[in-house]
Design an enzyme around this catalytic site. Structure first.
Site, PDB file in Angstrom:
ATOM      1  CG  ASN A   1      -6.541  -1.640   1.171  1.00 22.76           C
ATOM      2  OD1 ASN A   1      -6.071  -1.327   0.226  1.00 22.76           O
ATOM      3  ND2 ASN A   1      -6.205  -2.260   1.998  1.00 22.76           N
TER       4      ASN A   1
ATOM      5  CB  CYS B   1      -1.088  -0.036   1.164  1.00 24.23           C
ATOM      6  SG  CYS B   1      -1.854  -1.391   1.348  1.00 24.23           S
TER       7      CYS B   1
ATOM      8  CG  HIS C   1      -3.252   2.775   2.127  1.00 28.51           C
ATOM      9  ND1 HIS C   1      -3.584   2.482   0.733  1.00 28.51           N
ATOM     10  CD2 HIS C   1      -3.591   1.583   2.782  1.00 28.51           C
ATOM     11  CE1 HIS C   1      -4.046   1.243   0.872  1.00 28.51           C
ATOM     12  NE2 HIS C   1      -3.968   0.691   2.101  1.00 28.51           N
TER      13      HIS C   1
HETATM   14  N1  ACO Z   1     -18.513  -9.630   8.485  1.00 24.91           N
HETATM   15  C1  ACO Z   1     -18.785  -9.829   9.823  1.00 24.91           C
HETATM   16  N2  ACO Z   1     -18.190 -10.096  10.928  1.00 24.91           N
HETATM   17  C2  ACO Z   1     -16.692 -10.162  10.516  1.00 24.91           C
HETATM   18  C3  ACO Z   1     -16.149 -10.174   9.202  1.00 24.91           C
HETATM   19  C4  ACO Z   1     -17.197  -9.568   8.097  1.00 24.91           C
HETATM   20  N3  ACO Z   1     -16.859  -9.357   7.045  1.00 24.91           N
HETATM   21  N4  ACO Z   1     -15.034  -9.924   9.473  1.00 24.91           N
HETATM   22  C5  ACO Z   1     -14.574 -10.215  10.563  1.00 24.91           C
HETATM   23  N5  ACO Z   1     -15.621 -10.609  10.944  1.00 24.91           N
HETATM   24  C6  ACO Z   1     -15.697 -10.744  12.780  1.00 24.91           C
HETATM   25  C7  ACO Z   1     -14.521 -11.431  13.374  1.00 24.91           C
HETATM   26  O1  ACO Z   1     -14.529 -12.981  12.999  1.00 24.91           O
HETATM   27  C8  ACO Z   1     -14.586 -11.178  14.542  1.00 24.91           C
HETATM   28  O2  ACO Z   1     -15.642 -12.140  15.256  1.00 24.91           O
HETATM   29  P1  ACO Z   1     -15.281 -12.703  16.795  1.00 24.91           P
HETATM   30  O3  ACO Z   1     -14.985 -11.587  17.662  1.00 24.91           O
HETATM   31  O4  ACO Z   1     -16.434 -13.695  17.190  1.00 24.91           O
HETATM   32  O5  ACO Z   1     -14.026 -13.693  16.558  1.00 24.91           O
HETATM   33  C9  ACO Z   1     -15.270  -9.778  14.793  1.00 24.91           C
HETATM   34  O6  ACO Z   1     -15.983  -9.612  13.572  1.00 24.91           O
HETATM   35  C10 ACO Z   1     -14.099  -8.916  15.094  1.00 24.91           C
HETATM   36  O7  ACO Z   1     -12.951  -9.109  14.225  1.00 24.91           O
HETATM   37  P2  ACO Z   1     -11.686  -7.968  14.397  1.00 24.91           P
HETATM   38  O8  ACO Z   1     -10.729  -8.671  13.288  1.00 24.91           O
HETATM   39  O9  ACO Z   1     -11.059  -7.753  15.563  1.00 24.91           O
HETATM   40  O10 ACO Z   1     -12.437  -6.862  13.739  1.00 24.91           O
HETATM   41  P3  ACO Z   1     -11.700  -5.496  13.598  1.00 24.91           P
HETATM   42  O11 ACO Z   1     -12.809  -4.324  14.273  1.00 24.91           O
HETATM   43  O12 ACO Z   1     -10.208  -5.106  13.871  1.00 24.91           O
HETATM   44  O13 ACO Z   1     -12.047  -5.062  11.890  1.00 24.91           O
HETATM   45  C11 ACO Z   1     -10.730  -5.145  10.160  1.00 24.91           C
HETATM   46  C12 ACO Z   1     -11.288  -5.867  11.006  1.00 24.91           C
HETATM   47  C13 ACO Z   1     -11.626  -4.272   9.330  1.00 24.91           C
HETATM   48  C14 ACO Z   1      -9.613  -6.104   9.138  1.00 24.91           C
HETATM   49  C15 ACO Z   1      -9.916  -3.972  10.636  1.00 24.91           C
HETATM   50  O14 ACO Z   1      -8.793  -4.768  11.596  1.00 24.91           O
HETATM   51  C16 ACO Z   1      -8.700  -3.409   9.790  1.00 24.91           C
HETATM   52  O15 ACO Z   1      -8.947  -2.301   8.889  1.00 24.91           O
HETATM   53  N6  ACO Z   1      -7.475  -3.784   9.953  1.00 24.91           N
HETATM   54  C17 ACO Z   1      -6.264  -2.888   9.386  1.00 24.91           C
HETATM   55  C18 ACO Z   1      -5.841  -3.291   7.810  1.00 24.91           C
HETATM   56  C19 ACO Z   1      -4.790  -2.711   7.463  1.00 24.91           C
HETATM   57  O16 ACO Z   1      -4.530  -1.700   7.539  1.00 24.91           O
HETATM   58  N7  ACO Z   1      -4.195  -3.451   6.343  1.00 24.91           N
HETATM   59  C20 ACO Z   1      -2.993  -2.861   5.825  1.00 24.91           C
HETATM   60  C21 ACO Z   1      -3.073  -2.222   4.552  1.00 24.91           C
HETATM   61  S1  ACO Z   1      -3.525  -3.566   3.338  1.00 24.91           S
HETATM   62  C22 ACO Z   1      -2.419  -4.008   2.321  1.00 24.91           C
HETATM   63  O17 ACO Z   1      -1.312  -3.691   2.413  1.00 24.91           O
HETATM   64  C23 ACO Z   1      -2.652  -4.766   1.019  1.00 24.91           C
END
Ligand code: ACO
Length: 325
Positions: A282, A113, A252
């Site tokens: 993204n 990214c 980003h």
């Molecule tokens: N729909 C419904 N529920 C979901 C989904 C979905 N699509 N995805 C995950 N969940 C659930 C999980 O299973 C979890 O359930 P559990 O508590 O029963 O285990 C719950 O939701 C919470 O999951 P978390 O992973 O803690 O959710 P979070 O609030 O952290 O959001 C997300 C997830 C959106 C991925 C976030 O963490 C994020 O944006 N992270 C950073 C991403 C990033 O910066 N990436 C770097 C750049 S990408 C690149 O380089 C290609």
């Protein structure tokens, strides 16, 4: 020292829209979860016969037109991508041929990214040291080809697209600072395990779904907020300005909550932040550059304005750049 700036911008977003409602039919998720956790409403998906170079070429043509240049004027083409058409040749070579940019050298860079800002820094140096006059930098991804459409943790996040810019010597303004960084100790948080020399493609890797992006989102979230905050501060310091001097921040677009948490830590009002995550999700290396392209098209920034680009991604890598348009 020469001033180096952007003289042309272009983008290409595939036509097909995949909405949160569509995803509800594919995995156990909801529009409500995706919107509140990420800010994403829809994303663009390239067609089966469209490779990442096809998006890159269209974005490049728009940037050349915007700059009033022809492909023959290009000295170097850099494509930032983690989803190249194939491991070899580079996607940049394919773009060079399609554009008939006969005198241009061409190569890809892999910095996820942060790829576009890494690319800017390379192009900038070739122009400053007098090697080249016009450099085409493209951030392009077809992430849909590497997304596990059965994994709700990742498939709701990504989209396809490309953005491009032409860098040249300018009379005033231009790039004021670029700051890059990497921490390779967290490879497990975000990777695409198979298909390289570590784990070549085999029936087993395909069966185990190892050719798709794997991510530990919640860990990355915290690191992204901390790192993007620091990167923005360093780039501004190096440019000798403060946030008051910045007209727009184009970050980003991984998650609107990450972006707003960064803005809060930096004490910046939301109206100084550009967001397009709602429409595109993204797009890795394509996110920041298409954000800049659309901010200009929408009139959010104009010639003479100061923009801060701020990125973070798999590697882990990051980059921030202050540029006067
Ligand atoms: N729909 C419904 N529920 C979901 C989904 C979905 N699509 N995805 C995950 N969940 C659930 C999980 O299973 C979890 O359930 P559990 O508590 O029963 O285990 C719950 O939701 C919470 O999951 P978390 O992973 O803690 O959710 P979070 O609030 O952290 O959001 C997300 C997830 C959106 C991925 C976030 O963490 C994020 O944006 N992270 C950073 C991403 C990033 O910066 N990436 C770097 C750049 S990408 C690149 O380089 C290609």
């Amino acid at each position: 020292m020469k001033k180096v700036g952007i003289i042309g911008l272009g983008e290409c977003l595939p036509e097909k829209i995949l909405s949160n409602a569509d995803l509800e039919k594919m995995v156990e998720t909801s529009d409500e979860w995706i919107t509140t956790r990420t800010g994403i409403k829809q994303r663009r998906i390239a067609s089966e016969n469209e490779a990442v170079s096809d998006l890159a070429i269209k974005a490049a043509r728009e940037a050349l037109k915007d700059a009033g240049l022809s492909a023959a004027d290009l000295d170097l083409i850099i494509v930032a991508t983690i989803t190249g058409d194939m491991p070899m040749p580079s996607t940049a070579s394919i773009v060079q041929n399609a554009l008939s940019a006969k005198k241009a050298a061409a190569f890809d860079i892999s910095a996820a990214c942060a790829g576009f800002v890494y690319g800017l820094s390379i192009g900038y140096q070739f122009i400053v040291n007098g090697s080249y006059k016009n450099v085409l930098i493209i951030g392009a991804e077809k992430l849909s080809a590497f997304t596990d459409w059965k994994d709700r943790n990742t498939c709701v996040l990504f989209g396809d697209g490309a953005g491009a810019c032409i860098l040249s010597e300018v009379k005033s303004g231009g790039i004021a600072s670029i700051y890059l960084g990497c921490d390779g100790s967290n490879l497990n948080l975000l990777n695409l395990p198979a298909g390289g020399s570590r784990m070549p493609a085999s029936e087993e890797t395909v069966r185990n779904r190892m050719h798709y992006i794997k991510m530990q989102g919640n860990e990355l979230f915290k690191i992204a907020v901390r790192t993007m905050t620091e990167a923005a501060q360093v780039a501004l310091e190096q440019a000798g300005i403060t946030f008051k001097d910045v007209d727009l921040i184009v970050p980003h677009q991984a998650n609107s909550r990450i972006i707003m948490a960064v803005a809060k830590r930096l004490g910046i009002s939301e109206d100084k932040i550009y967001l397009n995550i709602e429409k595109y999700g993204n797009m890795s290396s394509a996110s920041t550059i298409t954000g800049l392209v659309e901010a200009v098209k929408e009139g959010r920034v104009k010639k003479g304005d100061t923009v801060l680009l701020d990125c973070f991604g798999g590697g882990l890598v990051w980059g921030a750049c202050v540029i006067n348009l």
